[in-house]
Write a protein that holds these residues in place. Sequence first.
Motif, PDB file in Angstrom:
ATOM      1  N   VAL A  30      21.605 -10.773   3.408  1.00  8.40           N
ATOM      2  CA  VAL A  30      20.150 -10.625   3.330  1.00  8.40           C
ATOM      3  C   VAL A  30      19.602 -10.464   4.745  1.00  8.40           C
ATOM      4  CG1 VAL A  30      17.997 -11.743   2.640  1.00  8.40           C
ATOM      5  CG2 VAL A  30      20.065 -12.034   1.242  1.00  8.40           C
ATOM      6  N   ARG A  31      18.627  -9.585   4.911  1.00 10.67           N
ATOM      7  CA  ARG A  31      17.996  -9.379   6.217  1.00 10.67           C
ATOM      8  C   ARG A  31      16.588  -9.945   6.231  1.00 10.67           C
ATOM      9  NH1 ARG A  31      19.053  -3.444   8.670  1.00 10.67           N
ATOM     10  NH2 ARG A  31      17.079  -4.079   9.644  1.00 10.67           N
ATOM     11  N   SER A  32      16.192 -10.493   7.374  1.00  9.14           N
ATOM     12  CA  SER A  32      14.887 -11.139   7.481  1.00  9.14           C
ATOM     13  C   SER A  32      13.730 -10.156   7.422  1.00  9.14           C
ATOM     14  CB  SER A  32      14.800 -11.943   8.775  1.00  9.14           C
ATOM     15  OG  SER A  32      14.978 -11.098   9.902  1.00  9.14           O
ATOM     16  N   ASP A  33      13.997  -8.866   7.701  1.00  8.19           N
ATOM     17  CA  ASP A  33      12.933  -7.861   7.666  1.00  8.19           C
ATOM     18  C   ASP A  33      12.933  -7.064   6.356  1.00  8.19           C
ATOM     19  OD1 ASP A  33      15.343  -6.639   8.232  1.00  8.19           O
ATOM     20  OD2 ASP A  33      14.538  -5.256   9.731  1.00  8.19           O
ATOM     21  N   SER A  34      13.516  -7.629   5.323  1.00  7.05           N
ATOM     22  CA  SER A  34      13.631  -6.930   4.047  1.00  7.05           C
ATOM     23  C   SER A  34      12.274  -6.678   3.402  1.00  7.05           C
ATOM     24  CB  SER A  34      14.488  -7.742   3.075  1.00  7.05           C
ATOM     25  OG  SER A  34      15.821  -7.835   3.513  1.00  7.05           O
ATOM     26  N   SER A  35      12.181  -5.542   2.699  1.00  5.20           N
ATOM     27  CA  SER A  35      11.045  -5.250   1.830  1.00  5.20           C
ATOM     28  C   SER A  35      11.313  -5.847   0.464  1.00  5.20           C
ATOM     29  CB  SER A  35      10.858  -3.740   1.685  1.00  5.20           C
ATOM     30  OG  SER A  35      10.582  -3.135   2.923  1.00  5.20           O
ATOM     31  N   PHE A  36      10.244  -6.231  -0.244  1.00  7.31           N
ATOM     32  CA  PHE A  36      10.410  -6.742  -1.596  1.00  7.31           C
ATOM     33  C   PHE A  36       9.125  -6.541  -2.389  1.00  7.31           C
ATOM     34  CE2 PHE A  36       9.532 -10.234   1.370  1.00  7.31           C
ATOM     35  CZ  PHE A  36       8.376 -10.813   0.851  1.00  7.31           C
ATOM     36  N   ARG A  37       9.261  -6.519  -3.686  1.00  4.19           N
ATOM     37  CA  ARG A  37       8.097  -6.431  -4.572  1.00  4.19           C
ATOM     38  C   ARG A  37       7.403  -7.792  -4.589  1.00  4.19           C
ATOM     39  NH1 ARG A  37       8.980  -1.543  -6.769  1.00  4.19           N
ATOM     40  NH2 ARG A  37      11.169  -0.903  -6.937  1.00  4.19           N
ATOM     41  N   ILE A  38       6.065  -7.777  -4.589  1.00  5.63           N
ATOM     42  CA  ILE A  38       5.339  -9.042  -4.473  1.00  5.63           C
ATOM     43  C   ILE A  38       4.660  -9.475  -5.766  1.00  5.63           C
ATOM     44  CG2 ILE A  38       5.018  -8.706  -2.006  1.00  5.63           C
ATOM     45  CD1 ILE A  38       2.088  -8.016  -2.559  1.00  5.63           C
ATOM     46  N   GLY A  39       4.820  -8.707  -6.842  1.00  2.16           N
ATOM     47  CA  GLY A  39       4.307  -9.150  -8.134  1.00  2.16           C
ATOM     48  C   GLY A  39       2.855  -9.572  -8.071  1.00  2.16           C
ATOM     49  N   GLY A  40       2.568 -10.775  -8.590  1.00  2.95           N
ATOM     50  CA  GLY A  40       1.194 -11.246  -8.711  1.00  2.95           C
ATOM     51  C   GLY A  40       0.463 -11.477  -7.409  1.00  2.95           C
ATOM     52  N   ILE A  41       1.163 -11.502  -6.263  1.00  2.62           N
ATOM     53  CA  ILE A  41       0.457 -11.604  -4.981  1.00  2.62           C
ATOM     54  C   ILE A  41      -0.443 -10.389  -4.785  1.00  2.62           C
ATOM     55  CG2 ILE A  41       0.733 -11.804  -2.469  1.00  2.62           C
ATOM     56  CD1 ILE A  41       3.411 -13.149  -2.950  1.00  2.62           C
ATOM     57  N   THR A  42      -0.102  -9.279  -5.453  1.00  4.10           N
ATOM     58  CA  THR A  42      -0.939  -8.072  -5.407  1.00  4.10           C
ATOM     59  C   THR A  42      -2.378  -8.383  -5.777  1.00  4.10           C
ATOM     60  OG1 THR A  42       0.973  -6.715  -6.020  1.00  4.10           O
ATOM     61  CG2 THR A  42      -1.203  -5.735  -6.336  1.00  4.10           C
ATOM     62  N   ARG A  43      -2.578  -9.289  -6.721  1.00  6.68           N
ATOM     63  CA  ARG A  43      -3.940  -9.603  -7.178  1.00  6.68           C
ATOM     64  C   ARG A  43      -4.817 -10.109  -6.045  1.00  6.68           C
ATOM     65  NH1 ARG A  43      -2.232 -13.061 -12.556  1.00  6.68           N
ATOM     66  NH2 ARG A  43      -0.805 -11.506 -13.413  1.00  6.68           N
ATOM     67  N   LEU A  44      -4.220 -10.806  -5.087  1.00  3.89           N
ATOM     68  CA  LEU A  44      -5.006 -11.314  -3.968  1.00  3.89           C
ATOM     69  C   LEU A  44      -5.564 -10.154  -3.147  1.00  3.89           C
ATOM     70  CD1 LEU A  44      -5.997 -13.834  -2.560  1.00  3.89           C
ATOM     71  CD2 LEU A  44      -3.820 -13.949  -1.323  1.00  3.89           C
ATOM     72  N   PHE A  45      -4.776  -9.111  -2.935  1.00  6.64           N
ATOM     73  CA  PHE A  45      -5.268  -7.915  -2.241  1.00  6.64           C
ATOM     74  C   PHE A  45      -6.395  -7.266  -3.041  1.00  6.64           C
ATOM     75  CE2 PHE A  45      -1.180  -8.552  -0.313  1.00  6.64           C
ATOM     76  CZ  PHE A  45      -1.265  -8.002   0.961  1.00  6.64           C
ATOM     77  N   THR A  46      -6.208  -7.178  -4.361  1.00  2.00           N
ATOM     78  CA  THR A  46      -7.227  -6.579  -5.229  1.00  2.00           C
ATOM     79  C   THR A  46      -8.530  -7.342  -5.151  1.00  2.00           C
ATOM     80  OG1 THR A  46      -5.474  -5.852  -6.737  1.00  2.00           O
ATOM     81  CG2 THR A  46      -7.715  -5.871  -7.608  1.00  2.00           C
TER      82      THR A  46
END
Length: 358
Positions: free
Chosen positions: A72-88
């Motif tokens: 695993v790399r510390s700079d990995s991209s990942f899907r953030i699921g429900g955290i998206t709602r905070l941006f919305t």
Amino acid sequence: MDTMKRNAWGTAVAALLAATAAGPSLDRDALRRSTAGLPDAGVTGALVRVAGSAGHWWGVSGVADTDTGAPVRSDSSFRIGGITRLFTHVVLLQLTGEQRADLDAPVVHRLPGLLSEPHQHVTVGQLLDGTSGLPALPSPTYGDGSNEWFTEHRFDSWSPERLVREALKEQREFTPGGTEPHNGIEAILAGLVIEEITGRPFAREVRERITRPLGLRGTYVPDADDVTLPEPYSCTYVATAGRLSDVTARSPHTWAAGGMVSTAADLDRFLVALLDGRLLPPAQQELLRTHGGLIRTVLPDGRELVGATGSGPGFACGVLATPDVSRRVAYSLSCIRAQGSGESPCVQRIVDAAFRTG
């Protein structure tokens, strides 16, 4: 929106934090133990970032790919699921501060013809505070709920409008004005309201208002047909018929409710900016508690944490902080079993260790 004043406030807060004593130190041994022994029966890989006045700590454990054994790399991209709602929620609250959105206005004033009769009185504000009573995301998005169904249908996609119409075929969950957990349809509708007000795509509003000003280069709303993750990333798996199925590639159709991609460093920067008041005018900053999409939890020692979590088949992630942002954690797990961010014992160990003092 007075950007210069908010930037000055954010700079002052940062200077204050830097000037204060480091405070209780990180318990680095506890942090290392929190993800030790991976991969195991529930988690294949983990990424943890702890930051704050006591310093920074990065931790990775397990494997990014079970076939190759790549770390695993510390700079990995990942899907953030429900955290998206905070941006919305932040984008819609910004529009409220600009006098372009009215939280008390019925949603049908912005989206005529989309909501059926029982939902005509649902307001924009109820989309944000979880009191709309609207049904949850419809069954076409999760089928029978099995890993087998998701694996077979993970590339299926539905437009936001279709998701809303499918959801409204179900009976509403409660009378508008009551309080229940947020559901995806509320955030989908909030995204559509944002597009109607601005006349621009939701992804562009997130980019212009949040990710670009904050320099979040790894955070974005994927195009509807983009099933990929940018490298580096950790694969996500679900258990099917006695084996692991790689479900890393999938449709981002949950969009404003759960479709975004980010990194641990970006999520940390976003939460700090939000809590420091750099993204919202003062009046809308006050609404964060009730309409901002932040979750709140209390540690056993009485300290409060704020932030957001997300999950989906094969992953769980989160970003949490003390309200003064003096201690924060961002994490991403590739989970075999856990479907909710609170279901993995590994998540609890990470949070406990991140806010423990050495």
